[in-house]
Enzyme design. Structure first.
Site, PDB file in Angstrom:
ATOM      1  N   GLY A  55      -4.512  -8.591   0.658  1.00  0.00           N
ATOM      2  CA  GLY A  55      -4.093  -9.425  -0.470  1.00  0.00           C
ATOM      3  C   GLY A  55      -4.693  -9.043  -1.822  1.00  0.00           C
ATOM      4  O   GLY A  55      -4.557  -9.787  -2.787  1.00  0.00           O
ATOM      5  N   ASP A 115       2.397  -0.976  -1.359  1.00  0.00           N
ATOM      6  CA  ASP A 115       1.212  -0.165  -1.034  1.00  0.00           C
ATOM      7  C   ASP A 115       1.247   0.137   0.473  1.00  0.00           C
ATOM      8  O   ASP A 115       0.223   0.411   1.085  1.00  0.00           O
ATOM      9  CB  ASP A 115      -0.033  -0.986  -1.399  1.00  0.00           C
ATOM     10  CG  ASP A 115      -1.301  -0.141  -1.530  1.00  0.00           C
ATOM     11  OD1 ASP A 115      -1.181   1.072  -1.762  1.00  0.00           O
ATOM     12  OD2 ASP A 115      -2.399  -0.708  -1.393  1.00  0.00           O
ATOM     13  N   LYS A 155       3.436   3.465  -3.085  1.00  0.00           N
ATOM     14  CA  LYS A 155       2.518   4.525  -2.651  1.00  0.00           C
ATOM     15  C   LYS A 155       3.273   5.470  -1.717  1.00  0.00           C
ATOM     16  O   LYS A 155       4.038   5.017  -0.866  1.00  0.00           O
ATOM     17  CB  LYS A 155       1.347   3.897  -1.891  1.00  0.00           C
ATOM     18  CG  LYS A 155       0.397   4.947  -1.315  1.00  0.00           C
ATOM     19  CD  LYS A 155      -0.890   4.338  -0.865  1.00  0.00           C
ATOM     20  CE  LYS A 155      -0.705   3.542   0.419  1.00  0.00           C
ATOM     21  NZ  LYS A 155      -1.926   2.797   0.745  1.00  0.00           N
TER      22      LYS A 155
HETATM   23  C1  LIG Z   1      -3.230  -0.145   2.322  1.00  0.00           C
HETATM   24  S1  LIG Z   1      -2.707  -1.627   3.077  1.00  0.00           S
HETATM   25  C2  LIG Z   1      -2.252  -2.621   1.682  1.00  0.00           C
HETATM   26  C3  LIG Z   1      -3.421  -3.128   0.871  1.00  0.00           C
HETATM   27  C4  LIG Z   1      -3.003  -4.146  -0.168  1.00  0.00           C
HETATM   28  N1  LIG Z   1      -2.228  -3.538  -1.239  1.00  0.00           N
HETATM   29  C5  LIG Z   1      -4.191  -4.841  -0.788  1.00  0.00           C
HETATM   30  O1  LIG Z   1      -4.456  -4.625  -1.967  1.00  0.00           O
HETATM   31  O2  LIG Z   1      -4.835  -5.644  -0.107  1.00  0.00           O
HETATM   32  C6  LIG Z   1      -1.149  -1.167   3.754  1.00  0.00           C
HETATM   33  C7  LIG Z   1      -0.430  -2.272   4.501  1.00  0.00           C
HETATM   34  O3  LIG Z   1       0.907  -1.876   4.778  1.00  0.00           O
HETATM   35  C8  LIG Z   1       1.321  -2.664   5.893  1.00  0.00           C
HETATM   36  N2  LIG Z   1       2.592  -2.181   6.452  1.00  0.00           N
HETATM   37  C9  LIG Z   1       2.818  -0.972   7.032  1.00  0.00           C
HETATM   38  N3  LIG Z   1       4.096  -0.915   7.500  1.00  0.00           N
HETATM   39  C10 LIG Z   1       4.687  -2.104   7.190  1.00  0.00           C
HETATM   40  C11 LIG Z   1       5.970  -2.653   7.434  1.00  0.00           C
HETATM   41  N4  LIG Z   1       6.920  -1.954   8.108  1.00  0.00           N
HETATM   42  N5  LIG Z   1       6.251  -3.912   7.016  1.00  0.00           N
HETATM   43  C12 LIG Z   1       5.293  -4.627   6.357  1.00  0.00           C
HETATM   44  N6  LIG Z   1       4.036  -4.165   6.117  1.00  0.00           N
HETATM   45  C13 LIG Z   1       3.728  -2.921   6.520  1.00  0.00           C
HETATM   46  C14 LIG Z   1       0.128  -2.541   6.832  1.00  0.00           C
HETATM   47  O4  LIG Z   1       0.127  -3.558   7.811  1.00  0.00           O
HETATM   48  C15 LIG Z   1      -1.063  -2.627   5.872  1.00  0.00           C
HETATM   49  O5  LIG Z   1      -1.613  -3.916   5.819  1.00  0.00           O
END
Ligand SMILES: C[S@@+](CC[C@H](N)C(=O)[O-])C[C@H]1O[C@@H](n2cnc3c(N)ncnc32)[C@H](O)[C@@H]1O
Length: 213
Positions: A55, A115, A155
């Site tokens: 978050g 992201d 990203k």
């Molecule tokens: C690097 S983290 C994001 C961090 C966030 N921007 C923050 O500032 O807290 C990447 C996220 O992408 C999510 N993610 C990956 N594939 C996804 C999908 N198909 N649908 C939804 N979320 C996804 C992962 O579960 C992970 O929590």
């Protein structure tokens, strides 16, 4: 001093700073730096955050759009409740998740931010291909959800499919740039695509032409 040492220091610097400022992740600083440079989070705007857990980006988006703005976030993981933000647990690759998000938004979004990261396999080309797949879904979602003139930030892990993907993004946006915010770990191959000036839904032009006949 080795390069690796410097990278670790940078990582730790943003980790401590995030803790001190009550941000949920170091990633918060990447979005702040992107918005400082490209102005993608308009005050009073509506923002959809894809891959939002835990978050950190949601917190920054909410601060920047202010009390009259709207922020919704989705992730495969559960997101701890955050004041003034609506969150949803789901997979953005599934149509039902896309529909629920659009319902919560209740109208067009000014900005879509993503992201999203795939589970890292360690194979450079596999991780790149999975990242491009996630970005394609973010682009589809943006095409369906953004208002004309809106922005998309995503990203992507760099690799050989990037050129073709950028060509696809350019079809829908008048300005597309690649950017690596200072807070991004230099070790990783991640980079951010900043797309501004959404041209409108692809079929809008055809519909308009038909109307004018
Ligand atoms: C690097 S983290 C994001 C961090 C966030 N921007 C923050 O500032 O807290 C990447 C996220 O992408 C999510 N993610 C990956 N594939 C996804 C999908 N198909 N649908 C939804 N979320 C996804 C992962 O579960 C992970 O929590």
């Amino acid at each position: 001093m080795g390069k690796r040492w410097l990278k670790e220091r940078k990582r730790e610097y943003y980790y401590r700073k995030a803790k001190k400022m009550d941000y949920r992740s170091r990633a918060s600083f990447k979005l702040m730096q992107i918005d400082d440079k490209f102005k993608v989070l308009p005050r009073g705007g509506a923002v959809a955050d894809l891959g939002a857990a835990p978050g950190g980006w949601l917190q920054v988006a909410k601060e920047r759009v202010g009390p009259n703005g709207k922020v919704v976030g989705v992730d495969l993981q559960r997101i701890e409740p955050l004041k003034g933000v609506v969150t949803l647990q789901g997979d953005i690759l599934r149509e039902e998740t896309v529909e629920s998000l659009q319902e919560i938004l209740g109208g067009k979004a000014d900005t879509v931010i993503s992201d999203m990261s795939p589970n890292i396999s360690g194979s450079y080309s596999t991780d790149h291909a999975r990242s491009v797949e996630l970005c394609s879904h973010a682009l589809d979602f943006a095409r369906k959800t953004l208002r004309t003139g809106g922005s998309l930030v995503m990203k992507i892990f760099e690799g050989d499919m990037m050129g073709d993907f950028l060509t696809e993004v350019r079809k829908s946006f008048s300005m597309v740039k690649l950017h690596s915010p200072k807070a991004s770990r230099s070790r990783s191959s991640e980079i951010y695509i900043i797309a501004k000036g959404f041209r409108g839904e692809p079929d809008t032009g055809a519909a308009k032409a038909a109307d004018e006949e």
